[in-house]
Design a protein around this motif. Structure first.
Motif, mmCIF file in Angstrom:
data_model
loop_
_atom_site.group_PDB
_atom_site.id
_atom_site.type_symbol
_atom_site.label_atom_id
_atom_site.label_comp_id
_atom_site.label_asym_id
_atom_site.label_seq_id
_atom_site.Cartn_x
_atom_site.Cartn_y
_atom_site.Cartn_z
ATOM 1 N N ILE A 20 0.779 -1.143 -0.073
ATOM 2 C CA ILE A 20 -0.032 0.140 -0.078
ATOM 3 C C ILE A 20 0.905 1.265 -0.231
ATOM 4 C CG2 ILE A 20 -1.530 1.412 1.479
ATOM 5 C CD1 ILE A 20 -2.815 -1.313 2.372
ATOM 6 N N ALA A 21 2.082 1.403 0.800
ATOM 7 C CA ALA A 21 2.663 2.334 0.881
ATOM 8 C C ALA A 21 3.569 2.609 -0.416
ATOM 9 C CB ALA A 21 3.914 2.161 2.079
ATOM 10 N N ALA A 22 3.796 1.575 -1.215
ATOM 11 C CA ALA A 22 4.441 1.596 -2.362
ATOM 12 C C ALA A 22 3.373 1.980 -3.421
ATOM 13 C CB ALA A 22 4.941 0.253 -3.013
ATOM 14 N N HIS A 23 2.125 1.936 -3.324
ATOM 15 C CA HIS A 23 1.174 2.423 -4.277
ATOM 16 C C HIS A 23 0.764 3.990 -3.995
ATOM 17 C CE1 HIS A 23 -0.940 2.108 -7.973
ATOM 18 N NE2 HIS A 23 -2.303 2.261 -7.239
ATOM 19 N N LEU A 24 1.036 4.361 -2.766
ATOM 20 C CA LEU A 24 0.813 5.731 -2.663
ATOM 21 C C LEU A 24 1.856 6.280 -2.821
ATOM 22 C CD1 LEU A 24 -0.269 5.354 1.258
ATOM 23 C CD2 LEU A 24 -1.642 6.314 -0.678
ATOM 24 N N ALA A 25 3.196 5.722 -3.076
ATOM 25 C CA ALA A 25 4.425 6.338 -3.536
ATOM 26 C C ALA A 25 4.305 6.427 -5.169
ATOM 27 C CB ALA A 25 5.876 5.539 -3.260
ATOM 28 N N ASN A 26 3.434 5.576 -5.813
ATOM 29 C CA ASN A 26 3.439 5.557 -7.070
ATOM 30 C C ASN A 26 2.645 6.731 -7.666
ATOM 31 O OD1 ASN A 26 4.859 3.301 -7.790
ATOM 32 N ND2 ASN A 26 2.893 2.133 -7.563
ATOM 33 N N ALA A 27 1.560 6.919 -6.599
ATOM 34 C CA ALA A 27 0.715 8.300 -6.670
ATOM 35 C C ALA A 27 1.285 9.577 -6.586
ATOM 36 C CB ALA A 27 -0.821 7.901 -6.178
ATOM 37 N N GLY A 28 2.453 9.595 -6.067
ATOM 38 C CA GLY A 28 3.017 11.007 -5.665
ATOM 39 C C GLY A 28 2.767 11.163 -4.250
ATOM 40 N N ILE A 29 2.205 10.355 -3.286
ATOM 41 C CA ILE A 29 1.963 10.566 -1.958
ATOM 42 C C ILE A 29 2.977 10.131 -1.073
ATOM 43 C CG2 ILE A 29 0.278 10.465 -0.173
ATOM 44 C CD1 ILE A 29 -0.813 11.569 -2.673
ATOM 45 N N PRO A 30 3.900 10.984 -0.345
ATOM 46 C CA PRO A 30 4.727 10.643 0.394
ATOM 47 C C PRO A 30 4.330 9.853 1.792
ATOM 48 C CG PRO A 30 5.026 12.883 -0.113
ATOM 49 C CD PRO A 30 3.757 12.512 -0.376
ATOM 50 N N SER A 31 4.748 9.154 2.572
ATOM 51 C CA SER A 31 3.981 8.243 3.399
ATOM 52 C C SER A 31 5.138 7.936 4.516
ATOM 53 C CB SER A 31 3.445 7.104 3.209
ATOM 54 O OG SER A 31 4.235 6.044 2.402
ATOM 55 N N LEU A 32 4.698 7.840 5.829
ATOM 56 C CA LEU A 32 5.550 7.079 6.888
ATOM 57 C C LEU A 32 5.211 5.613 6.799
ATOM 58 C CD1 LEU A 32 4.961 9.413 9.874
ATOM 59 C CD2 LEU A 32 6.954 9.154 8.602
ATOM 60 N N LEU A 33 6.107 4.801 6.836
ATOM 61 C CA LEU A 33 5.853 3.134 6.928
ATOM 62 C C LEU A 33 6.378 2.963 8.488
ATOM 63 C CD1 LEU A 33 4.714 0.612 5.736
ATOM 64 C CD2 LEU A 33 7.060 0.200 5.055
ATOM 65 N N LEU A 34 5.371 2.746 9.425
ATOM 66 C CA LEU A 34 5.983 2.169 10.851
ATOM 67 C C LEU A 34 5.513 0.767 11.103
ATOM 68 C CD1 LEU A 34 4.160 5.333 12.578
ATOM 69 C CD2 LEU A 34 6.366 5.073 11.372
ATOM 70 N N ASP A 35 6.433 0.407 12.013
ATOM 71 C CA ASP A 35 5.963 -1.070 12.442
ATOM 72 C C ASP A 35 6.684 -1.067 13.923
ATOM 73 O OD1 ASP A 35 5.706 -3.972 12.502
ATOM 74 O OD2 ASP A 35 5.959 -3.893 10.591
ATOM 75 N N ILE A 36 6.400 -2.325 14.441
ATOM 76 C CA ILE A 36 7.059 -2.378 15.964
ATOM 77 C C ILE A 36 8.328 -2.476 15.966
ATOM 78 C CG2 ILE A 36 4.861 -3.741 16.689
ATOM 79 C CD1 ILE A 36 6.644 -6.170 16.461
ATOM 80 N N VAL A 37 9.132 -2.218 17.282
ATOM 81 C CA VAL A 37 10.340 -2.130 17.427
ATOM 82 C C VAL A 37 11.025 -3.572 17.649
ATOM 83 C CG1 VAL A 37 12.339 -1.628 19.073
ATOM 84 C CG2 VAL A 37 10.336 0.187 18.596
ATOM 85 N N PRO A 38 11.941 -4.013 17.097
ATOM 86 C CA PRO A 38 12.405 -5.602 17.470
ATOM 87 C C PRO A 38 12.986 -5.691 18.731
ATOM 88 C CG PRO A 38 13.238 -4.616 15.401
ATOM 89 C CD PRO A 38 12.563 -3.441 16.019
ATOM 90 N N THR A 39 12.604 -6.948 19.297
ATOM 91 C CA THR A 39 13.054 -7.277 20.679
ATOM 92 C C THR A 39 14.255 -7.809 20.735
ATOM 93 O OG1 THR A 39 11.709 -9.350 20.469
ATOM 94 C CG2 THR A 39 10.532 -7.348 21.274
ATOM 95 N N ALA A 40 15.008 -8.174 19.590
ATOM 96 C CA ALA A 40 16.245 -8.978 19.685
ATOM 97 C C ALA A 40 17.097 -8.537 18.667
ATOM 98 C CB ALA A 40 16.040 -10.438 19.706
ATOM 99 N N LEU A 41 18.414 -8.714 18.460
ATOM 100 C CA LEU A 41 19.297 -8.208 17.587
ATOM 101 C C LEU A 41 19.654 -9.355 16.568
ATOM 102 C CD1 LEU A 41 22.090 -6.486 19.619
ATOM 103 C CD2 LEU A 41 20.435 -5.206 18.302
ATOM 104 N N THR A 42 19.871 -8.993 15.368
ATOM 105 C CA THR A 42 20.286 -10.009 14.421
ATOM 106 C C THR A 42 21.691 -10.325 14.522
ATOM 107 O OG1 THR A 42 20.607 -8.288 12.539
ATOM 108 C CG2 THR A 42 18.402 -9.043 12.810
ATOM 109 N N PRO A 43 22.054 -11.483 14.014
ATOM 110 C CA PRO A 43 23.630 -11.504 13.998
ATOM 111 C C PRO A 43 24.330 -10.388 13.536
ATOM 112 C CG PRO A 43 22.511 -13.792 13.593
ATOM 113 C CD PRO A 43 21.612 -12.668 13.451
#
Length: 798
Positions: A20-43
């Motif tokens: 959805i964020a990608a298609h908003l970008a296609n339409a010229g609409i800037p957007s924030l894409l937010l998700d949760i904060v990870p609880t563990a580090l990757t290697p």
């Protein structure tokens, strides 16, 4: 009505959220894409010495989702550069930034509790006027807004994007009980115009419209198959194109969707129904549950109803025998009904032919179809007020060529209901009353307008002025001239539209003649000309069957004449003293591109796949494609000292490899569309927008641009291109015949054997095109390529 949506926030960076964020970008609409904060580090993060407080770690989920967008095929972005319009973040640090957006889209997991909690957090940062929508495939909007303030709830609604958001036209908008109607209207207009969506307004019921009807239809099909002993292959042979449905039919569709996903969607309805036959219909058959428990959930698991295996002769498709729960070789069934459907033209005639043969497969089609039609009618008023919205939802969401009520009209409403009643089916009361009132169809067309049944009477279909229908105009006797290949139609305000309607809109003598006549007609009686149509594709190129026949008969003078007529016709368009605007969409290939290149402006649908593909049939562009693009490069580099070679090399590669753009934006990026050409998101508005472009040119006082000469790279530049092709041949990337074609193409694009920097005329370049094209027509391997394309529908590598 002002939409005022200039910035958005998408919460949840999974497949749907990122899409959805990608298609908003296609339409010229800037957007924030937010998700949760990870609880563990990757290697990798640990190796870098980062902590959980590092910004890159905290934003990892959204950032990874964005980087993944550029690797997806087909791409969710019109242009990878549009990725810069999306800013990754996280819910702990960045949720407060939603105060600065106009639309917040929640796209987290399909769980009522989680969505309720998230909406509570969103309201803590919400500002009056911000639209908030939940992307959900079936969870109640009122259920998830329970406990929120009345002011907030007035701004909340559901927006069910179908996956993938760029390519799937359907968007269901679902108001809650207290959603402000103005919010619904604003978002409907915005999503239609800016995002190019086909919007239907659904009621807040389980699975809304498309998934409710579609899931029921799939379950009915599966149950009918089990009860009456049909095979997977038999069902898919009946429920695909033979019924006006996609090639994926029933079981390939389930494999693509994922059986686990489908079971979840079906259970969503089952759990919310009180009981009775409808609840029973949504009970997932045991065989489907077993397949999910085995992990046979479709393509993502490598097997479902179908399984691809490698054999001695290459890959082979196996289909599942549900009785033995074992895979066997997939077999394509044949019968009079299937053959009749195959030869019929159009979804209406195919469906009628399939049902009319009275054999085993027509019986299967009828059993499935009647249940789906009756269920759709039973849900009118419950899932949507409009039968037109139900039909649109099934066409846009499931790619049915006809919606349920259009299908009912096609097979004969009165006659089919009589048959259903004889077979003991319960007919919805409103359908019986409609027929009793003397009506014989759900839809009616008169004087270029469409009407459909709505609450017991015909209602005029809403047709925005921007959605110009050439069919309706023709029904209103707006045809100015016509022949077998094309028509010239009056679209109002002094603008005439040239419509192609030959098979596949391929350009032949009839279309070329109509272009010539159109120029004369517009010269005398109109202000501007647009070139547009509303077929499946804009134009797949020239009529290669005619060329092949002439080549096989060694009618070289006839081929020379055909190409001269094509070239001269395109030059007539280019030299016309009134504005010409072309409106391509979908597949626009070869001669289709060459019909657009002379236009003063191109108004392209965003999903336009644009390319000069003649090398695929052993030829080169000869309708002015090489000349026009070389001219544009010369014009863009007016300084005689500027180095044209890199630009010509790129053009040589694009044409030589038959490159086709992945979108209209990509066509602009590779130089086939100009910066001044327009791109339109909504295909239904395309002809209107092309007309507006033409009128703008008229009002600006259009003056025909002066003729130009073309600066060419000459013999030295030709040698550079030929060396590049030779290197590719030595590396095994191209064949000997490809190398021959490349040499001809290099000769044309270079302007022949003249000195570098020579200024040549357009006619000189056209002559080079024609000579090269004619010589290639005489090559046996070119004729083989043309024959293969005609018989197989794909290029031959020889």
């Amino acid at each position: 009505m002002a939409t005022n949506i200039n910035r958005a926030a998408v919460i949840g960076s999974g497949v749907m959220g990122a899409g959805i964020a990608a298609h908003l970008a296609n339409a010229g609409i800037p957007s924030l894409l937010l998700d949760i904060v990870p609880t563990a580090l990757t290697p990798d993060e640990e190796a870098k010495g980062w902590t959980l407080e590092h910004p890159a770690v905290r934003n990892r989920l959204a950032a990874n989702a964005l980087s993944g967008l550029t690797r997806l095929k087909p791409s969710p972005l019109y242009d990878d550069a549009f990725l810069s319009r999306i800013t990754p973040g996280n819910l702990e640090d960045d949720l407060g930034k939603i105060r600065d957006v106009d639309w917040v889209i929640e796209a987290v997991v399909e769980n009522l509790h989680i969505k309720r909690e998230l909406l509570a957090k969103i309201e803590n940062h919400w500002k009056q006027g911000i639209i908030v929508s939940s992307n959900t495939s079936g969870i109640s909007i009122d259920g998830m807004t329970a406990g929120r303030s009345e002011a907030f709830k007035r701004h909340v609604l559901g927006t069910h994007f179908f996956n993938p958001p760029r390519y799937m036209k359907l968007l269901e908008i679902i108001p809650g009980e207290t959603t402000d109607p103005d919010i619904v209207a604003r978002l409907t207009e915005f999503c239609g115009k800016r995002l190019g969506k086909g919007v239907v307004v659904a009621k807040d019921t389980p699975n809304f419209i498309a998934n409710r009807i579609g899931t029921y239809g799939l379950l009915v099909t599966l149950q009918t198959m089990i009860d009456k002993g049909y095979t997977v292959d038999e069902v898919d042979a009946v429920t695909g194109p033979a019924m006006g449905r996609p090639k994926s039919a029933t079981f390939r569709t389930l494999d693509l969707v994922g059986l686990d996903t489908f079971v979840h969607v079906a259970n969503n309805v089952y759990e919310k129904l009180d009981g009775g036959p409808e609840k029973q219909a949504f009970q997932v058959p045991q065989v489907l549950k077993d397949m999910v428990s085995f992990g046979w959930i479709g393509e993502k698991a490598g097997q479902g109803f179908y399984k691809k295996v490698k054999g001695e002769q290459g890959s082979e498709i196996l289909s599942l025998d549900l009785g033995a729960m074992a895979y066997g070789k997939s077999r394509k069934p044949a019968s009079p009904s299937l053959e009749a459907a195959k030869t019929a033209k159009g979804a209406k005639e195919k469906t009628k032919a399939l049902l009319g043969a009275k054999d085993r497969y027509s019986g299967l089609a009828w059993d499935i179809l009647k249940k789906t039609l009756l269920y759709s009618a039973d849900k009118v008023g419950e899932i949507a007020d409009s039968i037109a919205d139900i039909d649109k939802a099934m066409k846009w969401g499931f790619h049915w060529e006809l919606g349920p009520f259009e299908t009912w009209d096609a097979i004969g409403l009165v006659k089919s209901v009589e048959r259903m009643e004889k077979e003991g089916e319960r007919i919805p009361v409103w359908v019986k009353e409609w027929i009793a009132s003397g009506k014989e169809s759900f839809y009616q067309h008169a004087n270029g307008k469409s009407f459909y049944v709505y609450k017991g009477e015909y209602k005029a279909a809403d047709q925005p002025a921007e959605n110009i229908s050439l069919r309706s105009l023709k029904e209103q006797n707006k045809i100015i001239r016509a022949n077998s290949g094309a028509s010239l139609i009056d679209v109002g305000d002094g603008v005439a539209c040239l419509e192609f309607h030959s098979p596949n809109n391929a350009i032949g003598a009839d279309i070329l003649f109509m272009i010539q006549q159109s120029v004369e007609e517009v010269r005398q009686n109109y202000d501007a000309l647009i070139i547009a149509n509303q077929g499946r594709n804009f134009c797949v190129g020239a009529n290669i069957m005619l060329l092949l026949m002439e080549a096989q008969n060694e009618e070289w003078e006839e081929i020379d004449s055909i190409i001269r007529i094509f070239q001269n016709t395109m030059m007539q368009l280019k030299g016309f003293e009134k504005p010409v605007v072309a409106a391509p969409y979908h597949m626009t290939l070869g001669g289709g591109v060459e019909a657009c290149l002379p236009a003063d402006e191109v108004c392209a649908y965003a999903e336009t796949y644009y390319g000069l593909v003649e090398t695929g049939v052993g030829l080169i562009p000869a309708g002015g494609g090489c000349k026009e693009l070389a001219l544009r490069l010369s014009r863009a580099n007016p300084n005689p000292e500027a180095d044209l070679q890199p630009h010509i090399n790129e053009l040589f590669m694009n044409i030589g490899t038959a490159k086709v753009s992945t979108s209209a934006h990509d066509a602009r990026k590779i130089g086939y569309l100009r910066a001044s050409d327009r791109i339109v998101a909504n295909q239904e508005r395309l002809i209107h927008e092309a007309k507006q472009s033409a009128l703008r040119l008229v009002h600006e006082g259009y003056v025909l641009p002066p003729k130009e000469k073309i600066r060419v790279v000459g013999a030295d530049g030709k040698a550079v291109m030929q060396l590049g092709a030779y290197t590719m041949r030595q590396s095994g990337y191209i064949s000997d015949h490809d190398l021959l074609i490349a040499g001809k193409l290099a000769h044309v694009l270079a302007g022949g054997d003249v000195p570098a920097g020579t200024m040549v005329t357009e006619q000189y370049m056209l002559d080079l095109e024609r000579e090269a094209f004619l010589s290639l027509c005489g090559e046996p391997k070119t004729q083989q390529r043309m024959q293969h394309m005609l018989s197989k529908g794909k290029p031959l590598r020889n």
